[in-house]
Design a protein around this motif. Structure first.
Motif, PDB file in Angstrom:
ATOM      1  N   MET A  57      47.462  33.947  38.126  1.00 29.91           N
ATOM      2  CA  MET A  57      48.158  35.002  37.399  1.00 29.91           C
ATOM      3  C   MET A  57      49.538  35.262  38.005  1.00 29.91           C
ATOM      4  SD  MET A  57      48.628  37.240  35.060  1.00 29.91           S
ATOM      5  CE  MET A  57      47.126  37.439  34.109  1.00 29.91           C
ATOM      6  N   GLU A  58      49.665  35.178  39.307  1.00 31.13           N
ATOM      7  CA  GLU A  58      50.950  35.420  39.967  1.00 31.13           C
ATOM      8  C   GLU A  58      51.993  34.388  39.548  1.00 31.13           C
ATOM      9  OE1 GLU A  58      52.036  37.965  42.412  1.00 31.13           O
ATOM     10  OE2 GLU A  58      50.497  38.743  41.083  1.00 31.13           O
ATOM     11  N   GLU A  59      51.583  33.143  39.399  1.00 33.52           N
ATOM     12  CA  GLU A  59      52.524  32.058  39.127  1.00 33.52           C
ATOM     13  C   GLU A  59      52.739  31.804  37.643  1.00 33.52           C
ATOM     14  OE1 GLU A  59      51.105  28.648  41.223  1.00 33.52           O
ATOM     15  OE2 GLU A  59      51.018  29.673  43.166  1.00 33.52           O
ATOM     16  N   HIS A  60      51.787  32.239  36.794  1.00 36.70           N
ATOM     17  CA  HIS A  60      51.867  31.933  35.358  1.00 36.70           C
ATOM     18  C   HIS A  60      51.679  33.207  34.522  1.00 36.70           C
ATOM     19  CE1 HIS A  60      51.607  27.576  36.216  1.00 36.70           C
ATOM     20  NE2 HIS A  60      50.750  27.933  37.149  1.00 36.70           N
ATOM     21  N   LYS A  61      52.273  34.283  34.978  1.00 39.65           N
ATOM     22  CA  LYS A  61      52.035  35.592  34.372  1.00 39.65           C
ATOM     23  C   LYS A  61      52.393  35.621  32.888  1.00 39.65           C
ATOM     24  CE  LYS A  61      52.512  38.822  37.256  1.00 39.65           C
ATOM     25  NZ  LYS A  61      53.050  39.828  38.207  1.00 39.65           N
ATOM     26  N   HIS A  62      53.555  35.103  32.530  1.00 36.33           N
ATOM     27  CA  HIS A  62      54.010  35.170  31.139  1.00 36.33           C
ATOM     28  C   HIS A  62      53.064  34.408  30.211  1.00 36.33           C
ATOM     29  CE1 HIS A  62      56.787  35.587  27.801  1.00 36.33           C
ATOM     30  NE2 HIS A  62      56.726  34.283  27.601  1.00 36.33           N
ATOM     31  N   ALA A  63      52.695  33.196  30.612  1.00 38.31           N
ATOM     32  CA  ALA A  63      51.825  32.371  29.767  1.00 38.31           C
ATOM     33  C   ALA A  63      50.427  32.964  29.663  1.00 38.31           C
ATOM     34  CB  ALA A  63      51.756  30.953  30.329  1.00 38.31           C
ATOM     35  N   LEU A  64      49.892  33.473  30.774  1.00 35.83           N
ATOM     36  CA  LEU A  64      48.516  33.983  30.767  1.00 35.83           C
ATOM     37  C   LEU A  64      48.409  35.296  30.004  1.00 35.83           C
ATOM     38  CD1 LEU A  64      47.304  33.113  34.377  1.00 35.83           C
ATOM     39  CD2 LEU A  64      46.771  31.944  32.231  1.00 35.83           C
ATOM     40  N   ARG A  65      49.439  36.130  30.059  1.00 38.51           N
ATOM     41  CA  ARG A  65      49.379  37.392  29.323  1.00 38.51           C
ATOM     42  C   ARG A  65      49.330  37.163  27.819  1.00 38.51           C
ATOM     43  NH1 ARG A  65      53.558  41.348  32.609  1.00 38.51           N
ATOM     44  NH2 ARG A  65      52.053  42.168  34.102  1.00 38.51           N
ATOM     45  N   HIS A  81      37.930  36.665  46.543  1.00 39.25           N
ATOM     46  CA  HIS A  81      38.226  37.463  47.740  1.00 39.25           C
ATOM     47  C   HIS A  81      39.456  38.334  47.521  1.00 39.25           C
ATOM     48  CE1 HIS A  81      35.087  35.487  49.966  1.00 39.25           C
ATOM     49  NE2 HIS A  81      35.563  34.302  49.602  1.00 39.25           N
ATOM     50  N   VAL A  82      39.445  39.121  46.464  1.00 41.12           N
ATOM     51  CA  VAL A  82      40.583  39.975  46.117  1.00 41.12           C
ATOM     52  C   VAL A  82      40.400  41.373  46.703  1.00 41.12           C
ATOM     53  CG1 VAL A  82      41.690  41.194  44.201  1.00 41.12           C
ATOM     54  CG2 VAL A  82      41.265  38.746  44.033  1.00 41.12           C
ATOM     55  N   SER A  83      41.453  41.843  47.369  1.00 38.52           N
ATOM     56  CA  SER A  83      41.483  43.222  47.854  1.00 38.52           C
ATOM     57  C   SER A  83      42.801  43.854  47.426  1.00 38.52           C
ATOM     58  CB  SER A  83      41.360  43.280  49.378  1.00 38.52           C
ATOM     59  OG  SER A  83      40.098  42.813  49.807  1.00 38.52           O
ATOM     60  N   PHE A  84      42.789  45.182  47.242  1.00 36.56           N
ATOM     61  CA  PHE A  84      44.005  45.877  46.820  1.00 36.56           C
ATOM     62  C   PHE A  84      43.965  47.321  47.291  1.00 36.56           C
ATOM     63  CE2 PHE A  84      46.260  48.615  43.794  1.00 36.56           C
ATOM     64  CZ  PHE A  84      47.526  48.051  43.844  1.00 36.56           C
ATOM     65  N   THR A  85      45.092  47.774  47.821  1.00 36.00           N
ATOM     66  CA  THR A  85      45.252  49.159  48.244  1.00 36.00           C
ATOM     67  C   THR A  85      46.511  49.720  47.603  1.00 36.00           C
ATOM     68  OG1 THR A  85      44.220  48.667  50.385  1.00 36.00           O
ATOM     69  CG2 THR A  85      45.491  50.715  50.230  1.00 36.00           C
ATOM     70  N   TYR A  86      46.427  50.905  47.020  1.00 28.22           N
ATOM     71  CA  TYR A  86      47.605  51.534  46.423  1.00 28.22           C
ATOM     72  C   TYR A  86      48.583  51.954  47.515  1.00 28.22           C
ATOM     73  CZ  TYR A  86      45.357  51.709  41.846  1.00 28.22           C
ATOM     74  OH  TYR A  86      44.777  51.356  40.660  1.00 28.22           O
ATOM     75  N   PRO A  87      49.895  51.954  47.203  1.00 27.46           N
ATOM     76  CA  PRO A  87      50.887  52.420  48.180  1.00 27.46           C
ATOM     77  C   PRO A  87      50.568  53.837  48.651  1.00 27.46           C
ATOM     78  CG  PRO A  87      51.962  51.363  46.311  1.00 27.46           C
ATOM     79  CD  PRO A  87      50.515  51.488  45.952  1.00 27.46           C
ATOM     80  N   ILE A  99      49.392  43.376  36.313  1.00 25.23           N
ATOM     81  CA  ILE A  99      50.215  44.568  36.499  1.00 25.23           C
ATOM     82  C   ILE A  99      50.371  44.853  37.996  1.00 25.23           C
ATOM     83  CG2 ILE A  99      50.297  47.070  36.133  1.00 25.23           C
ATOM     84  CD1 ILE A  99      48.982  46.575  33.439  1.00 25.23           C
ATOM     85  N   PHE A 100      49.281  44.688  38.740  1.00 26.93           N
ATOM     86  CA  PHE A 100      49.323  44.779  40.194  1.00 26.93           C
ATOM     87  C   PHE A 100      49.087  43.384  40.774  1.00 26.93           C
ATOM     88  CE2 PHE A 100      47.236  49.211  39.634  1.00 26.93           C
ATOM     89  CZ  PHE A 100      48.470  49.774  39.325  1.00 26.93           C
ATOM     90  N   SER A 101      49.573  43.185  41.981  1.00 22.37           N
ATOM     91  CA  SER A 101      49.314  41.950  42.713  1.00 22.37           C
ATOM     92  C   SER A 101      48.345  42.249  43.850  1.00 22.37           C
ATOM     93  CB  SER A 101      50.616  41.383  43.285  1.00 22.37           C
ATOM     94  OG  SER A 101      51.525  41.083  42.250  1.00 22.37           O
ATOM     95  N   PRO A 102      47.341  41.395  44.058  1.00 21.15           N
ATOM     96  CA  PRO A 102      46.378  41.664  45.128  1.00 21.15           C
ATOM     97  C   PRO A 102      47.029  41.576  46.504  1.00 21.15           C
ATOM     98  CG  PRO A 102      46.009  39.488  44.167  1.00 21.15           C
ATOM     99  CD  PRO A 102      47.035  40.158  43.320  1.00 21.15           C
ATOM    100  N   ASP A 103      46.522  42.368  47.433  1.00 18.69           N
ATOM    101  CA  ASP A 103      46.981  42.276  48.823  1.00 18.69           C
ATOM    102  C   ASP A 103      46.568  40.942  49.420  1.00 18.69           C
ATOM    103  OD1 ASP A 103      47.840  44.888  48.481  1.00 18.69           O
ATOM    104  OD2 ASP A 103      46.011  45.747  49.345  1.00 18.69           O
ATOM    105  N   CYS A 104      45.392  40.467  49.036  1.00 17.54           N
ATOM    106  CA  CYS A 104      44.924  39.153  49.464  1.00 17.54           C
ATOM    107  C   CYS A 104      43.989  38.628  48.388  1.00 17.54           C
ATOM    108  CB  CYS A 104      44.228  39.226  50.816  1.00 17.54           C
ATOM    109  SG  CYS A 104      42.779  40.307  50.856  1.00 17.54           S
ATOM    110  N   GLY A 105      43.731  37.338  48.428  1.00 20.41           N
ATOM    111  CA  GLY A 105      42.910  36.739  47.385  1.00 20.41           C
ATOM    112  C   GLY A 105      43.752  36.306  46.204  1.00 20.41           C
ATOM    113  N   GLN A 106      43.107  35.821  45.171  1.00 26.31           N
ATOM    114  CA  GLN A 106      43.824  35.253  44.032  1.00 26.31           C
ATOM    115  C   GLN A 106      43.084  35.524  42.730  1.00 26.31           C
ATOM    116  OE1 GLN A 106      46.100  31.066  43.148  1.00 26.31           O
ATOM    117  NE2 GLN A 106      44.109  30.927  44.130  1.00 26.31           N
TER     118      GLN A 106
END
Length: 238
Positions: A62-70, A1-7, A47-54
């Protein structure tokens, strides 16, 4: 359930996207310009964070383990970098802890048939590249793209390879060569390939068709052709 809108935009680039990709799958991501393909990759790589979803990889956020997952991902973005540095550095920057000899780098290039970029340089891997190099040694778009491919393959110990328009600057013969070597290029890794050109879609396990920020079709080439939907129309046009 990921959504994203650019600024500063009132239109969702991705809208309520739900998807599972299994380890080892080879996937082509296709769709019209602005359909959300590159945004999807930017979210997948953190690189971007979702507005909602995971977004999760192997169950980790990815938000919590960005360094390891990249560290698990090797990626060529559509606007890949051209470094004002040596040819060797342009390749090895993706994995500076990996120490291969020049002969080993050339052997790796031969495996994916991009060795001509190295062999055409009088100074080989030591050749300085870029507008500001002593000889103003600039390369063609296709040559830079081959270096970017080799850079992605040089990055070892990764589980996921993402290629965003990897043939955009290649001539038709080089593009066909890449298609022939797709399995060798990606190995056992999970592979995601974004492309406007649909010649690759017969070589993958699964095709995701993006339209207006959503996945409107998901299946094999044969299955989607039989549906005669948006993918069928795109393929017939090409």
């Amino acid at each position: 359930h990921v959504s994203f809108t650019y600024p500063d935009s009132d239109r969702e680039a991705l809208s309520d996207l739900s998807l599972t990709i299994h380890a080892g799958e080879k996937i082509a991501i296709v769709g019209d310009n602005g359909s959300g393909k590159s945004t999807f990759i930017s979210l997948l790589t953190g690189i971007f964070s979702p507005d909602c979803g995971q977004v999760t990889i192997g169950g980790l956020s990815m938000e919590e383990h960005k360094h390891a997952l990249r560290k698990k991902i090797s990626v060529i973005f559509q606007d890949f970098a051209h470094y004002e540095a040596s040819l060797r550095e342009n390749i090895t920057v993706s994995d500076p802890d990996r120490a291969l000899s020049d002969e080993e780098i050339l052997s790796l290039a031969r495996q994916i048939h991009v060795e001509d970029v190295i062999l055409e340089q009088p100074d080989g891997l030591s050749a300085m590249l870029g507008h500001f190099s002593e000889k103003g040694n600039t390369l063609s778009g296709g040559q830079w793209q081959k270096i970017a491919l080799l850079r992605a393959v040089y990055r070892s110990r990764t589980d996921i390879m993402i290629l965003d328009e990897p043939t955009a600057a290649l001539d038709p013969l080089a593009e066909a060569e890449l298609y022939r070597n797709f399995s060798r290029l990606t190995g056992e890794r999970t592979a995601l390939l974004i492309s406007h050109r649909l010649g690759i879609t017969g070589l993958v396990d699964r095709i995701l068709v993006f339209r207006n920020g959503r996945i409107v079709e998901d299946g094999s080439h044969a299955g989607l052709m039989a549906k005669r939907g948006h993918y069928y129309a795109m393929y017939q046009a090409q």
